[in-house]
Design a protein around this motif. Structure first.
Motif: not given
Lengths: 334, 334, 334, 334
Positions: A246-257, C257-266
C-alpha cells in the motif's frame, strides 16, 4: 454444548471430526458417511453415533449444527435440507461447481434465513488474518496490490482431479476468496488467467483437462491489482505466502514451519527446516479457530468471516478465470 | 594528495596497498619490504617506488604517512622512528605482544605528540559501527550485555601461529577492542577466560601452546557483562556477529554474504549462500573506510576511531585473559 | 485412561490442568490445593473432584499419577509419599532448593523404584529437541559449543522472588538442564558465573539478594564450552535461543512468534511481530508434548526425557554457579 | 588502458564517469555534454578533456570506446556514428522509444559489425546473476515461473516522466530484459499488462498519460509463466526482488541493505535497516561489474551479457505491454 452432526469422512471430514471432538463448545453426536464401516470406526473414536440415513440428524431436534464435509456434489442438497430443518450449517468449500445450482439454492433457502458458514479456512489463519486487520487499520495506507503464492506440495491423484472441477474452482478458489476478504467492499471487475504445463505431470493434467501452473491477475473497482501465483507441486513443501502493498508500506504473511531451527554448514547457511507439508498441517490452527466462529454463529447469530454469498462470489471469480483461459480474453465481472 | 610509504607486503599489506592506490586522497609513493622482489612487483603495480632502506621514506619530507603493515615484532620500532620524523602513523594490530615495550614506547613518543591510528578495522564495519552509534543514541536504553561471536573459517598455518602470540593477542584482540569501543568511558574491571581443543587440529594448537576454541567473559565498572565466543575454524565461513542488549531493546549485527539469494528445495528452505570467507573479504568495506579517518587525521588532525592507547588497552585485556586461563582465576584490571 | 491427581493450582498448575483435561490419555480425577475455593473452581472446570486432604489421592488405588505442581518447598514431601504409594510421579522443576534434601529423598525412595518425570519442558520444545537429535546424529560433527540466550519479558514479583531461590536455581536451572541434555554422557566439570544489576529493577533484586543479569560459562569433561546469557527482563518479549556449534556446522533454535508476518515501512523493513510473551505461551507445545512421555512412563515404564537424577544434577550446577558468584572463583564439579 | 569518451552527464552519466575513472582498465579521455560548464567540471574531476563537439571523440583514433549515457533520443544517432568510426559502443537503456528507429539502425550498422553493449545493469547484479547461473545449472530443475518485484522509492519528476516513454519502456524494460536473460533461448509469446492509479500521485501520472502501478504477465514458448509487479513509489525503499521457481526448487534474490543489523524492541523484532534507496546505490556493484564485460568486449571481442539485439527485444515486449494495456487484449509476439 452445541450438538453437531458431521457429514462426510474424507481426509478433511476426519480432521473436522477431531477438532469438533476436542473443542470445548461442541458435542459430536452423529457421524454420517456412505461408507458405513468408516462411519462406525469414527463414531467409536469420537464417542458419537454412526448413522446410515443422514435424515436422522436433520430430524433430531437436539442437533444444532449440520457440518457438511462430504463430496462437493452433495453440498447444495445438504444445505437445502439443513435449511428446511432450521439447522446452523457449516459447509466446506467449494459450495458447488455449478453457479446455477448455487443461485437457485440461494433463492430457495432465502425464506429460511439459514445461518451458514463456509469453510474458507485461510480467513482464520493467524498470519493471513493479521494482514486483514492491518489493512483495515490502514497500517499500509491505501491498499494497492495483493500478491498470493500458493503451491501444493504434490499433485492430487487422478481420481481426485477427475471430479475436482479444475485448478480455479478447486484450488485457487481459496485465493479468490482471500482477495475478496482483503478488498472488503471493493469488488473485482476484471479477471485474466493463464496456465501452463511443463513438468512430468503434463499427462496427468491433460487427461483431466486441467493444469499444473496458473497465474491469475484481477483488478478491483478501486484499482487494486491482485496476482495469484499457483502451482500443483512444490518440492520444498506447501508454499503459502501473501503480500499486501500500500501507500504506506508492505506486509508479508510468510510460510510456517515445524520449528524455528536454522542450520549452517558447508552447503549453505541459515537453512530452515522444510515447510509444513500440506493444508491440514499448514492450516491446522485456522481449521480449529474457525470453529469458534461456528459456535458464535450458532449461539449468538454472530456473522462468520465467510458466508454463503462469499462461497458464491468466489466461484464467480473461478468461473471467470476459467473463461479467460478458454477465450484468451480479459473477463469483466458485472 | 597525501603521500604514503607502505611498510610490509604480507597478505594484509598488499590489501592496504590496493586500497591506498584506489583511494582518491592518497598517493602511494614508497613501498618497503624485506623481500625486495615482492616490493618491486608491488611498486610496479601501484606506480610507486620500491625502497630497500625504509629510512628513505622517513627522511623524505614529502612523505606524510608511514603505513605500518609489517610483522608485529617491527611495529614499535617503526612507530618510534616515524614519531621522531613527525610522520602521521597508521599501524596494524596488535601494537606488540609485549606490554612493556608498548609502555616504554608510549613514554618515549609522548614528546613528539604523534598522530597515530591503529588498524582496528571492526570499528569501521558499517554494521558494527551502526551498533556503536545506536548505543550512543540510547536506542537500546542502558547497555547491559555485549555478545560477540567470532569464528575464523580455518586455522592459520603452523608458521603463522608460532609467532602470532596466541588466540587472545592475535585474534580476540579485535573483540576486546570492539567491546571497549562500545563501552566508551566504562572500563573493563574483570576478565575470565577459558579455552578448549576438541577437533582434529588439537595437535597443531598444542604444538604452539595455543588453542582452538575460547570463551571470554568481561565485566565493566558499570556492570556491563560481555561475552566473546571464538573458534579458530568454522565450516560455514567467517562467522562474525555482534549482539548488544539493553533496557530498551537489542541490536544484532549479522553476517555478510556475497549476495542475498535464498534457495528452497527438498533439502531445506531459505538456505542462504555461504558467508564471506575471511577477514579480507568480510571487512573489505571497513578496511577502505578506515582510510577516510587516516586522511582526516593527517590533514585535519581529526581523532581516529582507534588510537595508540586503544591498541595498548586491548592488549592489556588480552594479557589478562591469558593470565586467567593460566591461573584459572578471575583477573581484576586495576 | 490414566487417572491423575493434580497437586497445586498456581499459574503453572492451572496450565497443566488444562493440558491434562484435553489430553486423550489422561483423566483428571482429583485436584488438590491449599486454597479450597480455587480447587473447587478448577474441579468444576475440569470435571474433577476437589480434595482438601491430598492423602485421599494417594490412598485411592485407581489413581495412577500424582502430578506435583505445588510450591517448590512441598515437592520432596509429595515425592516421598507418592513413592510409598507406588504412584507414577510428575514433579515440576526445581526438585528443591536444598541439595541435602534431594540426596536424602533419593536414598529413601530408592527401595520403591518409583517412576518419576521432572518438568524440564525445554527438552520437549520442538526446536530445542531438533538440536538434540541433530547433535546425536552428528549433523554438526563433534559438539564444541553450546550458547543459550534466555531473557524473561519482565521480572517476577517481590513475593515470587523472595522464595524462588535466586536466578540460578529458579531460572537458569532450565538452561543447566538443557546443556546436560545436549552433552548426554559428557559431564560438566567447571562452572563460572557472574551477575550484574544495571536497570531500574536494581532495588527489587537487591532486596531479595538476587540479580537481574547473569552470564555462566561451563566446561564439560570432553571440553565443550557452554555459555548461558540470561536477563530477568526483555522489552521485546521472551527471548529464547539456543545455538550449538560443532566441527561440521552450527544449528540455532530461534524464537517463536504468533505468526510469520513481516512489515516494511519508513521505519524499517522485515520487522516481525513480537515474540511470544512468556513461558506458558512460548513452551505451550512443549508442556503438552511432555504429557506423552508421562503417559508412556505410566503405562509402558518408558524412560522420560528428564528424571529425578536430572533434577538433582541441574541443581548441583545451580549451586555451583551460586558458589562461583560468591567466591569469585571457578568451581570444579567432582 | 582502454580510452573512453563519455557522452552525457546526467545522474547516470556522472556515475558512469566515476566508475570509469576508478576502473583499472579504462582511461576516461573525453567528456561531452551539451551543458559545457558541467562537462568542464566533470572533466576536471576525472582528469579528462571536455569537448563541445562530440565528433572530436569519434575522429580521435586513440579512442576505443564511445560510452553513451546521453538522453534516450540521442542514443541511435550516437550508435550510428560510433559504428561508422569503428568504435566499441556502450549504450544505456532503452535503445530508443521507437521500434522503427531501432530496426533501421540495426540494418544500417550491420555492415560495420560493431561491438555493442547495452546497459542492462540487472544482468550484472551478483544476486540476480546467481539466479541466472543456477537456472543454467538446472539447480531448480525445469524453470517454470519467474516473478519480479520492482518498486521505485519515489516517482520521478514531471520533467522526467514527460519524455521517459511510459512505465513499460522506461522502468519495466529492465524486467523484460531480465526475464529474457533467464529464459535464454525460449522466447516470450504472449503479453498481458494492466495498470492502476490509486495514490496521491494520480494527477502527476495522468498528466503524462502514464501510470503508478503495473502488473505484467508473460508466457514463453516453452510455457514459463512470468509475472512483473511494479510500482512507481515505495515507502520502504527500492524494492527489488526476483523469484524463480522450477520442478526442483525455488531461488529468491532478495533486497540489499546498507548493513546486516536487526533491531528488536517493544515495537517489533528483527527489524532491518531500510533498503538501499535507489538504483544507483542498489545496483552500484552491478554498474561497476558491467565495465569488466565492456573491457573484454573491447580488447577480446568477448560477447557482453547484453547486446544490441537484447535492447531491441526488450523494447518489443515493452511495446506489446503498452498495446495490451490499450486494447485490453493479450498480445501475441510473433
Amino acid at each position: 454444548m452445541i450438538n453437531v452432526a458431521l457429514f462426510g469422512l474424507g481426509r478433511i471430514g476426519q480432521m473436522h471430526g477431531e477438532n469438533l471432538f476436542k473443542h470445548p463448545k461442541f458435542k459430536l453426536k452423529y457421524i454420517y458417511d456412505t461408507n458405513k464401516l468408516l462411519a462406525q470406526k469414527s463414531a467409536n473414536k469420537f464417542k458419537a453415533t454412526a448413522i446410515s440415513d443422514y435424515r436422522l440428524a436433520l430430524k433430531d431436534k437436539k442437533i444444532d449444527v449440520i457440518f457438511i464435509a462430504s463430496s462437493t456434489a452433495t453440498h447444495i442438497k445438504f444445505i437445502r435440507e439443513s435449511a428446511i430443518h432450521k439447522k446452523t450449517i457449516f459447509c466446506e468449500k467449494p459450495l458447488d461447481l455449478d453457479l446455477n445450482k448455487i443461485v437457485s439454492c440461494k433463492k430457495y433457502i432465502k425464506k429460511f434465513s439459514p445461518k451458514i458458514q463456509i469453510g474458507f479456512n485461510r480467513r482464520y489463519d493467524p498470519g493471513h488474518y493479521y494482514l486483514k486487520k492491518s489493512i483495515d487499520q490502514k497500517k499500509i495506507g491505501v491498499l494497492q496490490k495483493i500478491i498470493i503464492t500458493c503451491r501444493d506440495p504434490a499433485p492430487p491423484s487422478y481420481a481426485y482431479l477427475k471430479t475436482a472441477g479444475g485448478i480455479f474452482k478447486d484450488m485457487i478458489i481459496h485465493d479468490f476468496d482471500l482477495i475478496r476478504f482483503y478488498l472488503k467492499n471493493d469488488p473485482i471487475q476484471e479477471v485474466f488467467a493463464t496456465t501452463s504445463d511443463l513438468s512430468e505431470y503434463y499427462k496427468l493434467f491433460k487427461s483431466v483437462n486441467d493444469h499444473e501452473l496458473a497465474t491469475v491477475v484481477l483488478k478491483s473497482k478501486n484499482g487494486v491489482l491482485c496476482t495469484i501465483n499457483n502451482a500443483r507441486h512444490c518440492t520444498y513443501g506447501h508454499d503459502q505466502r501473501v503480500e499486501v502493498f500500500g501507500t504506506k508500506g508492505m506486509l508479508i504473511s510468510n510460510n510456517k514451519r515445524d520449528n524455528e531451527v536454522e542450520f549452517s554448514s558447508t552447503s549453505g547457511t541459515n537453512s530452515k527446516t522444510k515447510l509444513l507439508n500440506f493444508f491440514i498441517e499448514r492450516y491446522k490452527e485456522a481449521y480449529y479457530l474457525q470453529l469458534h466462529d461456528l459456535a458464535d454463529l450458532t449461539t449468538k447469530n454472530k456473522k462468520p468471516r465467510a458466508n454463503f454469498d462469499d462461497g458464491h462470489q468466489a466461484l464467480i471469480l473461478a468461473v471467470a478465470a476459467a473463461k479467460s483461459l478458454k477465450t484468451k480474453k480479459i473477463i469483466k465481472i458485472s
